[in-house]
Design a protein around this motif. Structure first.
Motif, short mmCIF file in Angstrom:
data_model
loop_
_atom_site.label_atom_id
_atom_site.label_comp_id
_atom_site.label_asym_id
_atom_site.label_seq_id
_atom_site.Cartn_x
_atom_site.Cartn_y
_atom_site.Cartn_z
N LEU A 90 0.50 -3.43 -5.44
CA LEU A 90 0.05 -3.84 -3.91
C LEU A 90 0.46 -5.44 -3.66
O LEU A 90 0.77 -5.38 -2.56
CB LEU A 90 -1.48 -4.09 -3.97
CG LEU A 90 -1.98 -2.71 -4.13
CD1 LEU A 90 -3.91 -2.85 -4.52
CD2 LEU A 90 -2.14 -1.92 -2.93
N THR A 91 0.92 -6.16 -4.56
CA THR A 91 1.60 -7.49 -4.14
C THR A 91 3.03 -7.43 -4.54
O THR A 91 3.47 -8.63 -4.62
CB THR A 91 0.64 -8.41 -5.20
OG1 THR A 91 0.97 -8.42 -6.50
CG2 THR A 91 -0.78 -8.51 -4.58
N ALA A 92 3.74 -6.37 -4.64
CA ALA A 92 5.09 -6.46 -5.01
C ALA A 92 5.92 -7.11 -4.21
O ALA A 92 6.98 -7.60 -4.51
CB ALA A 92 5.58 -4.86 -5.50
N HIS A 93 5.59 -7.26 -2.93
CA HIS A 93 6.47 -7.77 -1.94
C HIS A 93 6.26 -9.32 -1.51
O HIS A 93 6.50 -9.76 -0.54
CB HIS A 93 6.56 -7.00 -0.65
CG HIS A 93 7.14 -5.52 -0.79
ND1 HIS A 93 8.27 -5.06 -1.08
CD2 HIS A 93 6.25 -4.56 -0.77
CE1 HIS A 93 8.53 -3.76 -1.20
NE2 HIS A 93 7.29 -3.17 -1.05
N THR A 119 0.87 -1.23 0.00
CA THR A 119 -0.09 -0.02 -0.10
C THR A 119 0.92 1.26 -0.12
O THR A 119 0.54 2.47 -0.89
CB THR A 119 -1.10 0.02 1.28
OG1 THR A 119 -0.22 -0.02 2.40
CG2 THR A 119 -1.90 -1.21 1.24
N ILE A 120 2.07 1.20 0.59
CA ILE A 120 3.10 2.49 0.80
C ILE A 120 3.45 2.40 -0.63
O ILE A 120 3.73 3.65 -1.32
CB ILE A 120 3.98 2.07 1.63
CG1 ILE A 120 3.35 2.11 3.05
CG2 ILE A 120 5.09 3.25 1.55
CD1 ILE A 120 4.61 1.57 4.25
N LYS A 121 3.85 1.36 -1.39
CA LYS A 121 4.61 1.40 -2.49
C LYS A 121 3.67 1.99 -3.73
O LYS A 121 3.88 2.66 -4.60
CB LYS A 121 4.92 0.20 -3.04
CG LYS A 121 5.60 -0.17 -4.41
CD LYS A 121 6.06 -1.43 -4.74
CE LYS A 121 6.75 -1.49 -6.07
NZ LYS A 121 8.11 -0.98 -5.88
N ALA A 122 2.06 1.71 -3.27
CA ALA A 122 1.50 2.12 -4.27
C ALA A 122 0.57 3.74 -3.88
O ALA A 122 -0.26 4.42 -4.76
CB ALA A 122 -0.04 1.12 -4.31
N GLY A 123 1.30 4.03 -2.98
CA GLY A 123 1.02 5.56 -2.55
C GLY A 123 -0.06 5.92 -1.81
O GLY A 123 -0.48 7.02 -1.47
#
Length: 422
Positions: A95-98, A15-19
């Motif tokens: 959202l699922t990058a990690h 969620t942080i990565k998605a802003g």
């Protein structure tokens, strides 16, 4: 913060990565119900974080119940247009990058061979348009029996586009699923209620009430036009104004789109255009040129009214009024997103006035009438026939107290719930 939903740390990092800084109202309402495994029927305006509201609980399900053997997707997300499917896919990847979740995308307009890897190798979550996916099901290249969660995004638009039979067939193929989520910008009309009753099992009804920050701040008005030539002059005048930094112009027919593209180009107004018959690579290139600022005007048919994800669109201009009031709402939803200011202008001929009345009733807003001094309508008949008593009604409606508006909204929600339960 998103930690309140008991999401895995990898998804919170996503969620942080998605802003995302904090959950929006639709996310706060959908996430708890969806993560509890319940079917959900949700309505929320565009630009309020609807995509993450269903991607996050689906991703958490995949993490909570890991795959034990290779196979077909366990989560299927259906979207009405290629553009929206692509946008959902991009956000799902962020959202699922990690995580190790594998996400696929299947849409029409691309070579069949490009989907070979998705169809033959393990995929956890699939985002697709109904038409192309059904082709693969019919050809026995895709097996829907492993689907555990089915998501229908912008379901009302899928009904408008004639996908109801296709969706019912896909849902039938995925009849062993555990959960169904149906989301839409609007739940207006009996069609969507009937549709949801067929697909959902005792759903939780959710209607987002966006905060002031989330609400679209879109200024709306109309210009009266004598004829198409007069309308074109008005459009050119508007697009040459300094405040028009990035605009989407809507027309109803592809022939009109192409005419406008040529007319604006001759006025040194650089533009790209988008319509349903374009190959996918050309459609992607057109959107890319607007996103990177190469051009600042996109001319489109309603294929772009949903799923068009371009930041900072300052103006939406209806060269042609849409045929339905709810499509007007979807069009103007391209601007004024996530609390930013936007402007929606409609160019209206005399024969369009009945449509304006329908739009005003549907949106419960009075569209202001404005005039461009050097392009005033020639004839009185072209002016808006507003009677005094009607004007008073509009003013009274616009001046409803907050309490009265809340009561009216609660009444509408109660009516929708009653229909769903009947």
């Amino acid at each position: 913060m998103f930690t309140q939903f008991d999401l895995d740390d990898e998804l919170v990092a996503g969620t942080i990565k998605a802003g995302f800084k904090k959950p929006t109202s639709i996310q706060q309402k959908v996430l708890p119900a969806a993560m509890a495994g319940k079917d959900v029927l949700a309505s929320a305006p565009t630009g309020t974080g609807k995509t993450a509201a269903f991607i996050l609980p689906c991703a958490q399900h995949l993490l909570d119940y890991p795959r034990t053997k290779p196979g077909y997707p366990r989560v299927l997300v259906l979207a009405p247009t290629r553009e929206l499917a692509t946008q959902i896919h991009q956000q799902a990847e962020l959202l699922t990058a990690h995580t190790e979740i594998k996400i696929g995308l299947i849409t029409g307009g691309v070579n069949y061979g490009s989907h070979k890897e998705i169809l033959t190798q393990t995929t956890d979550m699939l985002i697709a348009t109904p038409g192309r996916l059904l082709e693969y099901i019919d050809n026995e290249q895709f097996d829907a029996r492993e689907i555990e969660i089915l998501v229908l995004d912008e379901a009302d638009r899928m009904l408008d586009m004639g996908f109801s039979d296709s969706i019912n067939r896909i849902a039938g193929e995925a009849r062993w699923r555990k959960q169904t989520l149906l989301l839409s910008a609007t739940l207006a009309g009996a069609g969507i209620i009937r549709f949801s009753k067929d697909l959902l099992n005792e759903p939780v009804f959710v209607e987002a009430d966006p905060s002031r920050k989330e609400k679209a701040k879109t200024h709306q008005w109309i210009h009266i036009s004598d004829d198409r030539e007069h309308k074109l002059k008005q459009l050119i005048h508007i697009l040459k104004q300094e405040e028009v930094r990035r605009a989407v112009v809507f027309a109803n027919k592809r022939e009109t789109v192409q005419m406008l593209a040529g007319s604006l180009q001759s006025e040194e107004l650089r533009n790209v255009w988008l319509e349903g018959e374009m190959p996918q690579d050309k459609r992607n290139n057109a959107v890319k040129r607007v996103k990177n600022g190469t051009v600042n005007i996109l001319i489109a048919t309603d294929v772009a009214a949903r799923g068009l994800d371009i930041d900072d669109i300052t103006h939406v201009i209806n060269f042609d009024l849409p045929r339905k009031a709810d499509i007007y709402v979807h069009r103007i939803g391209r601007t004024g997103r996530a609390g930013k200011k936007g402007t929606a202008i409609s160019l209206v001929e005399a024969h369009d006035m009945s449509s304006i009345a329908k739009i005003e009733r549907f949106t419960e807003e009075h569209l202001q009438r404005r005039v461009i001094d050097e392009l005033r309508p020639k004839f009185k008949e072209a002016r808006v026939p507003v009677k005094r008593n009607k004007t008073k009604v509009v003013k009274k409606s616009a001046g409803l107290s907050k309490k009265a508006k809340a009561a009216k909204k609660a009444k509408k929600a109660k009516k929708a719930k009653k229909k769903l339960a009947s």
